[in-house]
Design a protein around this motif. Structure first.
Motif, PDB file in Angstrom:
ATOM      1  N   LEU A  94      64.999  47.659  47.875  1.00 62.29           N
ATOM      2  CA  LEU A  94      63.780  47.796  48.664  1.00 62.29           C
ATOM      3  C   LEU A  94      63.478  46.520  49.435  1.00 62.29           C
ATOM      4  CD1 LEU A  94      61.458  49.727  46.177  1.00 62.29           C
ATOM      5  CD2 LEU A  94      62.339  50.583  48.350  1.00 62.29           C
ATOM      6  N   GLN A  98      63.410  46.179  53.522  1.00 58.53           N
ATOM      7  CA  GLN A  98      62.198  45.731  54.198  1.00 58.53           C
ATOM      8  C   GLN A  98      62.454  44.446  54.994  1.00 58.53           C
ATOM      9  OE1 GLN A  98      58.868  45.525  51.582  1.00 58.53           O
ATOM     10  NE2 GLN A  98      57.405  45.109  53.192  1.00 58.53           N
ATOM     11  N   GLU A 174      55.804  45.979  45.626  1.00 56.41           N
ATOM     12  CA  GLU A 174      55.708  47.358  46.091  1.00 56.41           C
ATOM     13  C   GLU A 174      54.649  48.145  45.323  1.00 56.41           C
ATOM     14  OE1 GLU A 174      59.694  45.850  47.140  1.00 56.41           O
ATOM     15  OE2 GLU A 174      58.602  45.950  45.256  1.00 56.41           O
ATOM     16  N   SER A 204      58.940  49.785  52.767  1.00 48.46           N
ATOM     17  CA  SER A 204      59.587  50.497  51.667  1.00 48.46           C
ATOM     18  C   SER A 204      58.655  51.499  51.008  1.00 48.46           C
ATOM     19  CB  SER A 204      60.115  49.507  50.630  1.00 48.46           C
ATOM     20  OG  SER A 204      59.076  48.674  50.148  1.00 48.46           O
TER      21      SER A 204
END
Length: 285
Positions: A94, A98, A174, A204
């Motif tokens: 992720l 990103q 996240e 993400s």
């Protein structure tokens, strides 16, 4: 791994991984070839040999996973917490995805789950009769806290409401971003009647919300709650868009302004001078 006995270095494995993964790793049998290749003292040679046999994309992912393992090891050693190996790998991919998108100045909508409305580089007023809510989050590893913030503005760029919340706990970025988006959608559902745009610079998480893939992790449950809220708000014309970091300055400032702030809210012109200045800066474009 212990190169002399061709066996796992039990103490090292327990230092790096959580108990569930420790048991899985120690149950894997080793032969001489594996031990010779993967021993800690030969990591540099292993890395060089592996890079030669991989394509660029695989090399990038391998480097990020190695970095994530190292970061997870430090968290276990210094802060007595860690993530399962599967979560470490997901987080690494992720972050890579990103970061690569953030470096793409041209921003191609061919990337997965992107729309024409994504990728703004400066904050833009919503149309009259609409409200725009920007969301951001910050992780404070030194104090084991995370904060998320949101700010709602109308078509004139005037502040409708802003809030910042800080919580104790150690989570990946996240997760904090997803919680912030969920809180913004919940606020819209309960407090807003007009159409709304929610903007976040966490690509993400936005991709995960738009994706139909099922994720059974705790982050996946937060993502599912965001999906459900967006579905409930569909008839009220509420959309979620990705923006560049430069288009999310106010919430970026709020989330990082002071990690001791808890559940603060501002309305209309009742803001502190620094926040007022950041809001005004958005209106220059």
């Amino acid at each position: 791994m212990n190169s002399k006995s061709n066996s796992w270095d039990t103490n090292l494995v327990r230092d790096i991984f959580v108990e569930r993964d420790v048991n899985l790793i120690l149950s894997i049998p080793l032969n001489n070839a594996v031990a010779d290749t993967c021993t800690y003292n030969c990591f540099k040679q292993w890395f060089a040999n592996t890079v030669q046999s991989l394509e660029k994309k695989a090399i990038e992912e391998m480097v990020m996973v190695c970095w994530a393992i190292w970061k997870n090891m430090n968290a276990i050693v210094w802060k007595q917490y860690g993530s399962e190996f599967s979560e470490v790998c997901k987080s690494a991919k992720l972050y890579l995805n990103q970061w690569k998108t953030a470096q793409d100045k041209s921003f191609s909508n061919s990337l997965g789950f992107m729309t024409q409305e994504d990728g703004l580089e400066q904050w833009v007023r919503p149309r009259d009769g609409m409200i725009k809510i920007n969301v951001d989050a910050a992780i404070f590893e030194d104090t084991s806290k995370y904060c998320y913030s949101m700010i709602a503005r109308d078509g004139a760029g005037e502040l409708v409401a802003a809030t910042t919340k800080c919580r104790s706990g150690t989570i990946v970025s996240e997760m904090a971003e997803a919680i912030g988006i969920k809180e913004a959608l919940s606020w819209i559902k309960n407090e807003v009647t007009q159409p709304a745009i929610v903007e976040s610079d966490c690509l993400s998480v936005i991709q995960a919300i738009r994706c139909s893939t099922v994720n059974l992790s705790y982050l996946g449950r937060i993502i599912d709650e965001c999906k459900a809220l967006l579905s409930d708000l569909k008839n009220r014309h509420v959309v979620l868009n990705f923006v560049k970091r430069s288009a999310n300055n106010v919430t970026h400032f709020l989330a990082r302004h002071n990690s001791s702030i808890a559940d603060r809210q501002w309305y209309g012109g009742n803001v502190f001078p620094e926040l007022y200045q950041v809001i005004c800066n958005d209106l220059k474009f």
